[in-house]
Design a protein around this motif. Structure first.
Motif, PDB file in Angstrom:
ATOM      1  N   PHE A  92     -20.069   6.486  24.264  1.00 16.39           N
ATOM      2  CA  PHE A  92     -19.726   5.658  23.117  1.00 16.39           C
ATOM      3  C   PHE A  92     -20.221   6.231  21.794  1.00 16.39           C
ATOM      4  O   PHE A  92     -19.790   5.780  20.734  1.00 16.39           O
ATOM      5  N   VAL A  93     -21.143   7.212  21.847  1.00 18.16           N
ATOM      6  CA  VAL A  93     -21.708   7.762  20.610  1.00 18.16           C
ATOM      7  C   VAL A  93     -20.644   8.411  19.729  1.00 18.16           C
ATOM      8  O   VAL A  93     -20.568   8.119  18.521  1.00 18.16           O
ATOM      9  N   PRO A  94     -19.774   9.308  20.253  1.00 19.00           N
ATOM     10  CA  PRO A  94     -18.736   9.893  19.379  1.00 19.00           C
ATOM     11  C   PRO A  94     -17.801   8.848  18.787  1.00 19.00           C
ATOM     12  O   PRO A  94     -17.392   8.960  17.625  1.00 19.00           O
ATOM     13  N   LEU A  95     -17.456   7.833  19.587  1.00 17.77           N
ATOM     14  CA  LEU A  95     -16.568   6.777  19.099  1.00 17.77           C
ATOM     15  C   LEU A  95     -17.218   6.011  17.957  1.00 17.77           C
ATOM     16  O   LEU A  95     -16.596   5.777  16.900  1.00 17.77           O
ATOM     17  N   ILE A  96     -18.484   5.620  18.134  1.00 20.67           N
ATOM     18  CA  ILE A  96     -19.193   4.873  17.088  1.00 20.67           C
ATOM     19  C   ILE A  96     -19.340   5.727  15.837  1.00 20.67           C
ATOM     20  O   ILE A  96     -19.169   5.249  14.705  1.00 20.67           O
ATOM     21  N   SER A  97     -19.655   7.015  16.032  1.00 23.28           N
ATOM     22  CA  SER A  97     -19.804   7.920  14.890  1.00 23.28           C
ATOM     23  C   SER A  97     -18.499   8.039  14.103  1.00 23.28           C
ATOM     24  O   SER A  97     -18.492   8.003  12.865  1.00 23.28           O
ATOM     25  N   GLU A  98     -17.385   8.148  14.810  1.00 23.04           N
ATOM     26  CA  GLU A  98     -16.092   8.256  14.122  1.00 23.04           C
ATOM     27  C   GLU A  98     -15.748   6.966  13.395  1.00 23.04           C
ATOM     28  O   GLU A  98     -15.201   6.997  12.288  1.00 23.04           O
ATOM     29  N   GLN A  99     -16.071   5.806  14.016  1.00 16.56           N
ATOM     30  CA  GLN A  99     -15.775   4.535  13.362  1.00 16.56           C
ATOM     31  C   GLN A  99     -16.584   4.368  12.079  1.00 16.56           C
ATOM     32  O   GLN A  99     -16.079   3.853  11.075  1.00 16.56           O
TER      33      GLN A  99
END
Length: 374
Positions: A92-99
């Motif tokens: 979930f880290v890349p997703l949260i970072s992109e958001q």
């Protein structure tokens, strides 16, 4: 002769039933009153049940003819659990970072114009057709004023305090569950033997039978849930990857975990997939792109839902806990009424324990096995 025996046994039966019902009532009252502790214990029992086979295997393994101490086996099991959870979190880290990056780059003025454009069209239609005696800008300006009032009423300090409070409760819960689970795994049946030793002889046979059936059904249920999560994850991950949806594995993990919530889980998984799909695809040129994206995600989660409803849930709920699907449906919604999402998740295991206990006690009462005078 039989009449005399029944008359002598009847007062004892009534007294025993009263004590039994009183004990059950006290147990449920204490479980409700100390609900936080009860939830910690239930979660710890589930984790201990999952980790116990691995812990036993490590404890029985010899390294250079030296048997690994059980405390080391427990620690290694915990480390493996933390590693698995950490890998899921990392998804979930890349997703949260992109958001976060998307939110930081939003042109709020342009977004406001795009959001209010449909309202402006509706407003113009109302004024031109004299459907309502209003001035130009009444919809857009009214919306803007209400949003500003809502922001003004928002107490930032209260939000921060709630976040800190929730964070503190979560940390306390993690520590409590870890501590309880550790001792459940570390002890090798000592508590169980102590509990069995205090059971009166008249109740021994029924109690052992109930414990055996409860453990077997709950074990089958947990294994079934694990199998269900693996199937949901596999179908969603493969389907979303084939259709080119970004963060397919992350969406699949969320869908598998959310599916633990009966009936609402698939909807949550599909909603999360749609939100992630829209927010990570970029700016579309027309509405057809949105529709095509929703269609792709909808197809995948429709397959997930059909598989879950027709294959997985009947196999897990009806077969593992030996209950009718309608019975399961009523119990889940009763759990939701009492304790919300948590109630929906624990409803089936709780009902399994209660149902097996009542059936075994009824059999014992019917055969007078647990009410014989000693």
């Amino acid at each position: 002769m039989i009449k005399s025996h029944s008359s002598k046994l009847s007062p004892f039966l009534n007294k025993t039933v009263i004590y039994l019902l009183l004990g059950i009532a006290i147990f449920f009252f204490l479980s409700w009153y100390f609900s936080n502790i009860t939830i910690y214990i239930v979660i710890s029992l589930v984790l201990a049940t999952i980790l116990r086979p691995l812990t036993n295997y490590i404890a029985q393994t010899q390294f250079y003819k030296i048997k690994i101490p059980r405390i080391i086996a427990v620690i290694l099991s915990f480390l493996l659990l933390v590693l698995v959870l950490g890998m899921f979190i990392l998804l979930f880290v890349p997703l949260i970072s992109e958001q976060i990056q998307v939110i930081a780059n939003i042109n709020y003025e342009s977004l406001y114009q795009r959001m209010t454009r449909p309202l402006q069209g509706l407003e113009k239609y109302i004024i031109d057709n004299q459907l309502w005696d209003a001035k130009e800008g009444f919809l857009v300006e009214g919306l803007k004023e209400n949003l500003l009032k809502l922001v003004a009423k928002t107490n930032l300090q209260e939000i921060i305090n709630r976040v800190l409070s929730i964070t503190g409760n979560v940390l306390v819960g993690i520590l409590a569950v870890s501590f309880i689970t550790f001792f459940f795994l570390f002890e090798t049946g000592i508590r169980r033997r102590q509990l069995i030793s205090i059971i009166p002889n008249g109740y021994f046979e029924v109690t052992i039978s109930a414990l055996f059936k409860i453990e077997k059904l709950l074990s089958n249920y947990l294994i079934g849930l694990l199998f269900q999560m693996i199937c949901i994850f596999s179908i969603a991950a493969v389907g979303l990857s084939i259709l080119g949806i970004k963060y397919a594995l992350t969406i699949a993990v969320f869908a598998a975990v959310a599916n633990l919530i009966p009936y609402a889980g698939p909807v949550l998984g599909a909603s999360f997939g749609i939100i992630v799909g829209i927010s990570t695809t970029g700016t579309f040129l027309n509405t057809q792109d949105y529709i095509f994206l929703l269609l792709k995600i909808g197809i995948v989660f429709s397959i997930v839902q059909i598989t879950d409803n027709l294959v997985l849930q009947p196999l897990i709920f009806s077969k593992s806990v030996k209950a009718h699907p309608l019975e399961i449906f009523v119990i889940i919604f009763a759990g939701a009424t009492v304790a919300g999402i948590v109630g929906m998740i624990v409803a089936i295991p709780f009902y399994t324990v209660l149902r097996v206990s009542v059936i075994e006690l009824y059999k014992g009462f019917k055969q007078y096995r647990i009410f014989k005078l000693t």
